[in-house]
Design a protein around this motif. Structure first.
Motif, PDB file in Angstrom:
ATOM      1  N   UNK A 226       0.846  -1.190   0.000  1.00  0.00           N
ATOM      2  CA  UNK A 226       0.000   0.000   0.000  1.00  0.00           C
ATOM      3  C   UNK A 226       0.885   1.244   0.000  1.00  0.00           C
ATOM      4  N   UNK A 227       0.452   2.270  -0.700  1.00  0.00           N
ATOM      5  CA  UNK A 227       1.122   3.572  -0.665  1.00  0.00           C
ATOM      6  C   UNK A 227       2.614   3.480  -0.972  1.00  0.00           C
ATOM      7  N   UNK A 228       2.967   2.669  -1.985  1.00  0.00           N
ATOM      8  CA  UNK A 228       4.388   2.545  -2.311  1.00  0.00           C
ATOM      9  C   UNK A 228       4.576   2.853  -3.789  1.00  0.00           C
ATOM     10  N   UNK A 229       5.639   3.588  -4.106  1.00  0.00           N
ATOM     11  CA  UNK A 229       5.922   3.909  -5.499  1.00  0.00           C
ATOM     12  C   UNK A 229       6.738   2.782  -6.122  1.00  0.00           C
ATOM     13  N   UNK A 230       6.587   2.551  -7.425  1.00  0.00           N
ATOM     14  CA  UNK A 230       7.366   1.486  -8.056  1.00  0.00           C
ATOM     15  C   UNK A 230       8.812   1.925  -8.343  1.00  0.00           C
ATOM     16  N   UNK A 231       9.494   2.444  -7.337  1.00  0.00           N
ATOM     17  CA  UNK A 231      10.858   2.935  -7.494  1.00  0.00           C
ATOM     18  C   UNK A 231      11.712   2.292  -6.410  1.00  0.00           C
ATOM     19  N   UNK A 232      12.862   1.714  -6.807  1.00  0.00           N
ATOM     20  CA  UNK A 232      13.748   1.073  -5.830  1.00  0.00           C
ATOM     21  C   UNK A 232      14.393   2.145  -4.955  1.00  0.00           C
ATOM     22  N   UNK A 233      14.590   1.809  -3.672  1.00  0.00           N
ATOM     23  CA  UNK A 233      15.276   2.734  -2.775  1.00  0.00           C
ATOM     24  C   UNK A 233      14.290   3.397  -1.834  1.00  0.00           C
ATOM     25  N   UNK A 234      14.460   4.685  -1.580  1.00  0.00           N
ATOM     26  CA  UNK A 234      13.563   5.397  -0.656  1.00  0.00           C
ATOM     27  C   UNK A 234      12.309   5.825  -1.398  1.00  0.00           C
ATOM     28  N   UNK A 235      11.105   5.806  -0.861  1.00  0.00           N
ATOM     29  CA  UNK A 235      10.849   5.194   0.432  1.00  0.00           C
ATOM     30  C   UNK A 235      10.707   3.687   0.287  1.00  0.00           C
ATOM     31  N   UNK A 236      11.263   2.949   1.226  1.00  0.00           N
ATOM     32  CA  UNK A 236      10.999   1.513   1.194  1.00  0.00           C
ATOM     33  C   UNK A 236       9.821   1.242   2.144  1.00  0.00           C
ATOM     34  N   UNK A 237       8.925   0.301   1.913  1.00  0.00           N
ATOM     35  CA  UNK A 237       8.965  -0.651   0.823  1.00  0.00           C
ATOM     36  C   UNK A 237       8.523  -0.019  -0.509  1.00  0.00           C
ATOM     37  N   UNK A 238       8.971  -0.626  -1.597  1.00  0.00           N
ATOM     38  CA  UNK A 238       8.551  -0.150  -2.917  1.00  0.00           C
ATOM     39  C   UNK A 238       7.657  -1.203  -3.567  1.00  0.00           C
ATOM     40  N   UNK A 239       6.844  -0.784  -4.537  1.00  0.00           N
ATOM     41  CA  UNK A 239       5.987  -1.729  -5.259  1.00  0.00           C
ATOM     42  C   UNK A 239       6.771  -2.287  -6.439  1.00  0.00           C
ATOM     43  N   UNK A 240       6.535  -3.579  -6.744  1.00  0.00           N
ATOM     44  CA  UNK A 240       7.242  -4.219  -7.859  1.00  0.00           C
ATOM     45  C   UNK A 240       6.670  -3.695  -9.183  1.00  0.00           C
ATOM     46  N   UNK A 241       7.479  -3.041 -10.019  1.00  0.00           N
ATOM     47  CA  UNK A 241       6.912  -2.478 -11.243  1.00  0.00           C
ATOM     48  C   UNK A 241       6.666  -3.496 -12.343  1.00  0.00           C
ATOM     49  N   UNK A 242       7.358  -4.650 -12.290  1.00  0.00           N
ATOM     50  CA  UNK A 242       7.244  -5.581 -13.423  1.00  0.00           C
ATOM     51  C   UNK A 242       5.830  -6.123 -13.608  1.00  0.00           C
ATOM     52  N   UNK A 243       5.148  -6.613 -12.537  1.00  0.00           N
ATOM     53  CA  UNK A 243       3.781  -7.100 -12.750  1.00  0.00           C
ATOM     54  C   UNK A 243       2.870  -6.021 -13.335  1.00  0.00           C
ATOM     55  N   UNK A 244       3.133  -4.765 -12.978  1.00  0.00           N
ATOM     56  CA  UNK A 244       2.289  -3.703 -13.544  1.00  0.00           C
ATOM     57  C   UNK A 244       2.453  -3.630 -15.060  1.00  0.00           C
ATOM     58  N   UNK A 245       3.726  -3.779 -15.502  1.00  0.00           N
ATOM     59  CA  UNK A 245       3.962  -3.783 -16.951  1.00  0.00           C
ATOM     60  C   UNK A 245       3.342  -5.012 -17.594  1.00  0.00           C
ATOM     61  N   UNK A 246       3.448  -6.163 -16.909  1.00  0.00           N
ATOM     62  CA  UNK A 246       2.870  -7.395 -17.466  1.00  0.00           C
ATOM     63  C   UNK A 246       1.362  -7.267 -17.577  1.00  0.00           C
ATOM     64  N   UNK A 247       0.719  -6.704 -16.533  1.00  0.00           N
ATOM     65  CA  UNK A 247      -0.736  -6.551 -16.557  1.00  0.00           C
ATOM     66  C   UNK A 247      -1.145  -5.645 -17.711  1.00  0.00           C
TER      67      UNK A 247
END
Lengths: 501, 114
Positions: free
Chosen positions: B51-72
């Motif tokens: 919840x409330x996480x950007x698909x960007x590695x690093x701060x803020x952690x935790x981050x959302x995994x961007x790959x499934x979003x691209x796959x979807x």
């Protein structure tokens, strides 16, 4: 980085789009462009085959993103062989379509064919599981268009069944890929091969579920019992030349099974072990039996060809399912043979269908120009049933030899089903060509000698003869490729994993 | 959140399979669409639920995994195109045959001819 690896995907894609936009309605130009592209594809495929044989596996990094972050195409001997087979069959099909006038019955035959080639070549070359899904969809959407080419009520309705069945298959594929990604965090096939053995105990049940779902997807593509129901209706109702081209599409299922079974889920992987073999082998034996009985009981000639195709997929999957270098080599030889033989049978069925009042086997009907077509039918039937002197015999012999350990069951099924197929082909041939037609019936208008269509069919039979004559060298080369496929270290090394984006 | 998402995917898949087994083309197409919704949600959840996480590695952690979003996104585009194709084919079949049953008659078989 060898940029030619992506050519079999990009070239048909560009030419297909060019045909739709610039050559709309100009059949002569479409024919020339299509043929020229396919000839070029043949050259590229042969060059890639020679390259893969001398250099070993090589990766093509799209956008130069390092694996496993970007998408890779992987060229190795296995994929190069399949692309070569595809382009050879495409050349024959294009010639037949032009010679028989099938491409005149709809606006975009050649463009759709280009997109089909793009999809199949991509499925053979890709090194990424999600990309495999995308190329499956590309080849399917082109095949939907080709399947209903020429129109007609029965064909369109058979097409809807085909589309619905494959859409369910695609959903299943996506479920499997999501599970795989959820468990491992990667979809690059070489990366999967490295990560799966190190998976924690708790995730192994999920992995087994994934493997079963993937096998189901490939079984739909390859028409393996109990998922073969779509094939007879689809192939029997598709235009003959399209059905011939589709003969390589079922092989995509066999190729994907082979790739996943050797690379991602090898038999020494603790989580799956011999799971693939245990699932596929019984299904393949039943498929072979169903195909043979179908050949014996088929009511029309196109359905007979479709069931012969099912039987050949049963034999191919049987050889694939053992996952040893020897059986894989036999499977590859049989895949080469059965693709060409099934295509030849569909072309002959189409030659008959356009010269006879109807294609039902039970009712005699008059036919024009019987002699040459009857000879072609006999050659195609000999090849499909696996009788000497054509390559089906050698293919089955190689498989029988590879299955010495399981001789009682496997040999019985292969030999009895071959016998049933010989009976079925003989019965259909005598009904078609020997039974006198009722005197009042008139044959349909003679479509003429069609030299190009006959030449295309002859070319297929000649390639089967060549496969027989050069069986020794071909089998040696395939054995090398099969050994390389079963020893994927160099394939994994070629993907150059572990880079940073 | 996990229970809600899992139930939703399960219900969507069940509805999809039930409708896909119907006899007429329109419910079948609806069923395929439901199935593709289920698979899209499932694909999305394969990158773990955050919840409330950007698909960007690093701060803020935790981050959302961007790959499934691209796959979807890819899966949505493909299923959208496929639905359009099967819809056109279903209309074509209905107009040429006069009914929209999905099964083939014995008469239809291999009689497509030329």
């Amino acid at each position: 980085m060898n940029h030619w690896i992506i050519a079999p995907v990009v070239l048909p894609a560009l030419v297909g789009a060019f045909m739709v936009i610039a050559l709309r309605g100009q059949l002569a130009l479409q024919r020339i462009t299509g043929l020229a592209t396919i000839v070029a594809l043949n050259g590229i495929a042969l060059a890639l085959l020679a390259y893969a044989a001398t250099h070993g596996p090589e990766a093509y990094f799209l956008g130069d993103w390092p694996a496993p972050f970007g998408i890779v195409l992987m060229l190795d001997e296995l994929s190069a062989i399949m692309v070569t087979l595809l382009s050879a069959l495409a050349l024959v099909s294009a010639l037949y379509a032009i010679g028989s006038g099938w491409d005149r019955k709809g606006a975009h035959f050649h463009a759709l064919m280009m997109f089909l080639l793009m999809g199949i070549a991509g499925a053979f070359l890709t090194g990424d599981a999600f990309n495999l899904f995308v190329f499956f969809e590309v080849l399917l959407i082109a095949s939907y268009g080709l399947m209903i080419h020429g129109g007609g009520s029965a064909r369109t309705r058979a097409g809807i069944q085909y589309v619905a069945f494959n859409l369910i298959g695609s959903s299943l594929f996506l479920f499997a890929l999501a599970l795989l990604y959820g468990v491992t965090g990667t979809l690059n096939m070489a990366d999967l091969a490295l990560k799966l053995p190190t998976l924690p105990e708790g995730d192994q049940a999920l992995l087994r579920t994934t493997a079963v779902m993937l096998i189901l997807v490939f079984a739909i593509k390859g028409a393996l019992v109990p998922l073969q129901f779509w094939l007879p209706g689809t192939y029997a109702n598709a235009p003959g030349v399209v059905a011939a081209l589709f003969a390589v599409m079922t092989k995509v299922g066999a190729y994907a099974t082979l790739r996943f079974g050797t690379l991602v889920f090898p038999t020494d992987l603790a989580a799956t072990g011999p799971l693939l073999q245990d699932l596929i082998q019984p299904a393949a034996l039943v498929t072979l039996a169903v195909g043979a009985v179908g050949v014996l009981g088929a009511t029309t000639l196109p359905r007979l060809a479709a069931f012969a195709g099912i039987a050949s997929m049963g034999t191919a999957f049987l050889a694939v399912s053992a996952f040893t270098p020897q059986t894989t080599a036999a499977a590859l030889y049989y895949i080469l043979h059965s693709t060409l033989a099934t295509a030849a049978l569909f072309l002959v069925a189409d030659l008959v269908a356009r010269r006879r009042a109807h294609v039902r086997l039970a009712d005699p009907a008059p036919m024009t120009r019987t002699g040459l077509i009857a000879a072609l039918y006999m050659a195609a039937a000999i090849a499909s049933a696996g009788m000497p002197p054509l390559s089906g015999f050698i293919g089955k012999l190689l498989i029988l030899d590879a299955f010495r350990a399981q001789a009682p069951l496997v040999w019985t099924v292969i030999l009895v089903s071959s016998f049933l197929m010989i009976l079925g082909f003989a019965r259909a041939g005598s009904q078609l060509f020997w039974k006198p037609a009722p005197p009042e019936a008139t044959p349909p208008a003679d479509p003429g000698p069609e030299p190009l269509a006959i030449a295309a069919t002859l070319a297929l039979l000649a390639s089967l003869a060549a496969l027989t004559v050069f069986a020794g060298p071909v089998n040696d080369a395939l054995t090398t490729s099969a050994r390389a496929a079963h020893n994927p270290d160099s394939y994994i090394a070629a993907a150059r994993l572990g880079g940073t984006p | 959140m996990e229970a809600l998402l899992a139930t939703t995917i399960g219900v969507l898949a069940a509805v999809g399979i039930y409708l896909a087994l119907r006899q007429r083309t329109f419910p079948v197409i609806l069923g395929l669409t439901f199935l593709s919704y289920a698979v899209n949600l499932f694909l999305f959840s394969s990158g773990r639920l955050t919840l409330n996480a950007a698909p960007i590695i690093g701060e803020p952690s935790p981050y959302a995994d961007p790959l499934p979003q691209a796959l979807v996104l890819t899966a949505i585009v493909i299923s959208f195109g496929m639905t359009a194709v099967v819809m056109i084919m279903a209309i074509g079949g209905y107009l040429s045959a006069g009914h929209d049953r999905i099964d083939l008659d014995a008469r239809d078989d291999g009689e497509a001819g030329q």
